[in-house]
Write a protein that holds these residues in place. Structure first.
Motif, PDB file in Angstrom:
ATOM      1  N   PHE A 369       6.523 -16.791   8.443  1.00  0.00           N
ATOM      2  CA  PHE A 369       6.957 -15.528   8.348  1.00  0.00           C
ATOM      3  C   PHE A 369       5.774 -14.837   7.754  1.00  0.00           C
ATOM      4  CE2 PHE A 369       7.894 -11.855   5.630  1.00  0.00           C
ATOM      5  CZ  PHE A 369       9.042 -11.048   6.506  1.00  0.00           C
ATOM      6  N   LEU A 370       5.605 -13.611   8.322  1.00  0.00           N
ATOM      7  CA  LEU A 370       4.102 -12.567   7.914  1.00  0.00           C
ATOM      8  C   LEU A 370       4.857 -11.071   7.811  1.00  0.00           C
ATOM      9  CD1 LEU A 370       1.426 -12.445   7.175  1.00  0.00           C
ATOM     10  CD2 LEU A 370       0.992 -11.920   9.531  1.00  0.00           C
ATOM     11  N   SER A 371       4.847 -10.561   6.702  1.00  0.00           N
ATOM     12  CA  SER A 371       5.145  -9.062   6.770  1.00  0.00           C
ATOM     13  C   SER A 371       4.158  -8.033   7.412  1.00  0.00           C
ATOM     14  CB  SER A 371       5.690  -8.781   5.422  1.00  0.00           C
ATOM     15  OG  SER A 371       4.254  -8.621   4.633  1.00  0.00           O
ATOM     16  N   LYS A 372       4.606  -7.080   7.647  1.00  0.00           N
ATOM     17  CA  LYS A 372       3.604  -5.916   8.011  1.00  0.00           C
ATOM     18  C   LYS A 372       2.871  -5.775   6.734  1.00  0.00           C
ATOM     19  CE  LYS A 372       6.228  -1.753   7.038  1.00  0.00           C
ATOM     20  NZ  LYS A 372       6.809  -0.658   7.213  1.00  0.00           N
ATOM     21  N   ALA A 373       1.702  -5.117   7.086  1.00  0.00           N
ATOM     22  CA  ALA A 373       0.549  -4.559   5.989  1.00  0.00           C
ATOM     23  C   ALA A 373       1.299  -3.388   5.042  1.00  0.00           C
ATOM     24  CB  ALA A 373      -0.523  -4.075   6.623  1.00  0.00           C
ATOM     25  N   TRP A 374       1.099  -3.635   3.983  1.00  0.00           N
ATOM     26  CA  TRP A 374       1.162  -2.775   2.587  1.00  0.00           C
ATOM     27  C   TRP A 374       0.420  -2.328   2.056  1.00  0.00           C
ATOM     28  CZ3 TRP A 374       6.466  -1.205   1.917  1.00  0.00           C
ATOM     29  CH2 TRP A 374       7.602  -1.809   2.763  1.00  0.00           C
TER      30      TRP A 374
END
Length: 502
Positions: A369-374
């Motif tokens: 899993f890898l989220s979008k950039a925050w």
């Protein structure tokens, strides 16, 4: 010219202060005694000719000079170019005026034309000789094998020894043209040497190219430029992504080269100009290729797949229920111009403008899993609750996290459980049970930090500062920063895991 007017018939010349006339001055040649007999004889003759032409009666000093006006082309010719008109000074050797001056100018043009004609004839003669040698060589290649076959066997098939007859031959026999055979063998040997040298140069040149052939059977080059463990892994990746790489018309760069461009920039963080020089394309082509090729997604594994690949150390402490280990990491970015963007990306932990990602790995060590950039200002809890991570959990799953992830209530809504190290807040010290559980959790949770370090070290583009342009979301497309990190994580999954299976 800087000569004494009393001892020569030439006139004294100088350069003008306004640079309207620029002249060069050349030293009278000396005798070169230690460069061979031919050079010595030629230099003596040239010195005598120079002194005779300028009518110099005394012995000139080492400071005596000859003006460039005395030469047709403005400078003396080479010592060994004896036939050149400027081998010795020939112009303005006395004061010239009237008809004699025009006659001297015509002589200057005639001498130069004669020299050019002679050079042209010599070049034509050399080309003719080379053509004759090649024709003789071709004739020799066609007849030599047939002659050797006829002489080596008789009519009954018995072999005969071949040898050269020395001394006087019978009158009815013709002498063998040894000179031609020797010259032809020398030419044949030279041609073979040139062919071998040409082949070696081609092989050396191909090794410096970034095409598919140069990576074949070169594991070190694959590891350095692409970050892949082997050439087979690299080709497996290429077969998977080749259908999605766009083709360009009018460019010699193929799909494999486009993939290597992208991998080289991720792995080594090379500039666009550096890659453009290596592939002999423009920087705009490299930039466009990088933005078009870098696009991939990560897949969340099924529970059955997790249980089949669960390492033994996880099975001993948590059974087969650990689904993911999560943590956040930050990447530096350039300082935005907008004040709102500066505030949203400012990280009090890094004391810089950053973007933050939530990453999750399986117990085996692969990134799932890898989220979008925050923005760097966002907390770990906020990112976890709003990035879509919770929707992937199943009832009974166990999530390992750090102390900063205060998300027990959010994960409990999905009938899952988060396990974090114990806090010492409000306690003098941890109980023995808490110390032992914290030790077990920290021993297993450290794998996610090792994976993050592997991604940073393997693909150095993640280490540096990303441009603000990579954060732009034009026409609803995924920002380039998200693509860069996701591709780096996917390529890391193709390498050896940091977590041992047993």
């Amino acid at each position: 010219m800087a000569l004494n007017p009393t001892t020569t018939t030439t006139t004294t010349t100088t350069n003008r202060a306004d640079d309207s006339v620029k002249r060069s001055f050349y030293t009278i040649p000396v005798v070169r005694k230690f460069e061979g007999e031919q050079t010595k004889t030629l230099s003596e003759e040239r010195r005598r000719t120079w002194l005779a032409n300028i009518n110099r009666r005394d012995v000139p000093s080492k400071h005596s000079k000859i003006c460039s006006d005395l030469f047709i082309q403005g400078k003396p010719a080479d010592l060994y170019n004896r036939s050149h008109p400027d081998w010795a000074p020939t112009l303005k050797l006395c004061d010239i005026s009237g008809p004699l001056k025009s006659k001297k100018m015509k002589t200057k043009e005639t001498d130069m034309e004669r020299f050019n004609r002679m050079q042209h004839r010599q070049k034509t003669r050399e080309e003719h000789d080379i053509a004759n040698v090649l024709l003789d060589l071709q004739h020799y290649d066609e007849t030599s094998f047939a002659q050797e076959g006829d002489k080596s066997t008789d009519h009954r098939g018995s072999s005969v020894c071949l040898f050269n007859v020395m001394g006087k031959m019978e009158p009815d026999q013709e002498p063998t043209p040894k000179t031609n055979l020797i010259s032809q063998s020398v030419v044949d040997s030279e041609i073979q040497h040139l062919i071998t040298e040409n082949t070696l140069l081609k092989n050396n040149l191909s090794s410096y190219k970034m095409n598919q052939e140069s990576f074949c059977d070169n594991e070190e080059k694959v590891k350095y430029y692409a970050g892949m463990p082997s050439y087979m892994t690299l080709m497996t990746l290429f077969e998977f992504v080749a259908p999605y790489i766009p083709t360009s018309r009018g460019l010699e760069v193929g799909k494999f080269e486009k993939m290597i461009m992208t991998l080289m920039r991720l792995k080594l963080n090379l500039s666009l100009q550096d890659i453009a020089y290596r592939f002999q394309v423009s920087t705009s082509t490299v930039s466009r290729t990088f933005l078009n090729v870098i696009h991939v997604f990560l897949f969340w594994p099924e529970r059955e797949e997790l249980q089949l690949t669960m390492p033994m150390e996880f099975r001993k402490d948590f059974g087969g229920k650990v689904a993911v280990i999560i943590d956040c990491f930050e990447i530096f970015i350039q300082r935005p111009k907008s004040l709102m963007a500066r505030a949203q990306t400012w990280s009090s932990y890094k004391h810089n403008n950053t973007i933050k990602f939530l990453i999750g790995i399986t117990p085996q060590g692969s990134i799932s899993f890898l989220s979008k950039a925050w923005g760097g200002r966002a907390s770990d809890k906020y990112i976890t609750e709003h990035c879509g991570f919770l929707s992937k959990l199943l009832p009974g799953d166990i999530v390992l996290a750090d102390r900063g992830f205060n998300i027990s209530d959010s994960i409990g809504m999905y009938c899952a459980k988060v396990i974090t190290p114990s806090f010492t807040k409000g306690k003098a010290q941890l109980s023995p049970i808490d110390v032992e559980s914290t030790r077990k959790i920290a021993h297993l949770r450290i794998h996610v930090e090792r994976v993050i370090g592997l991604v940073r070290n393997k693909y150095t583009m993640v280490q540096g500062k990303l441009p603000v342009d990579f954060l732009m979301n034009d026409n609803g497309e995924i920002p380039v920063a998200d693509k860069i990190v996701s591709v780096a994580c996917c390529l890391t999954n193709m390498c050896e895991s940091v977590v041992p299976f047993d």
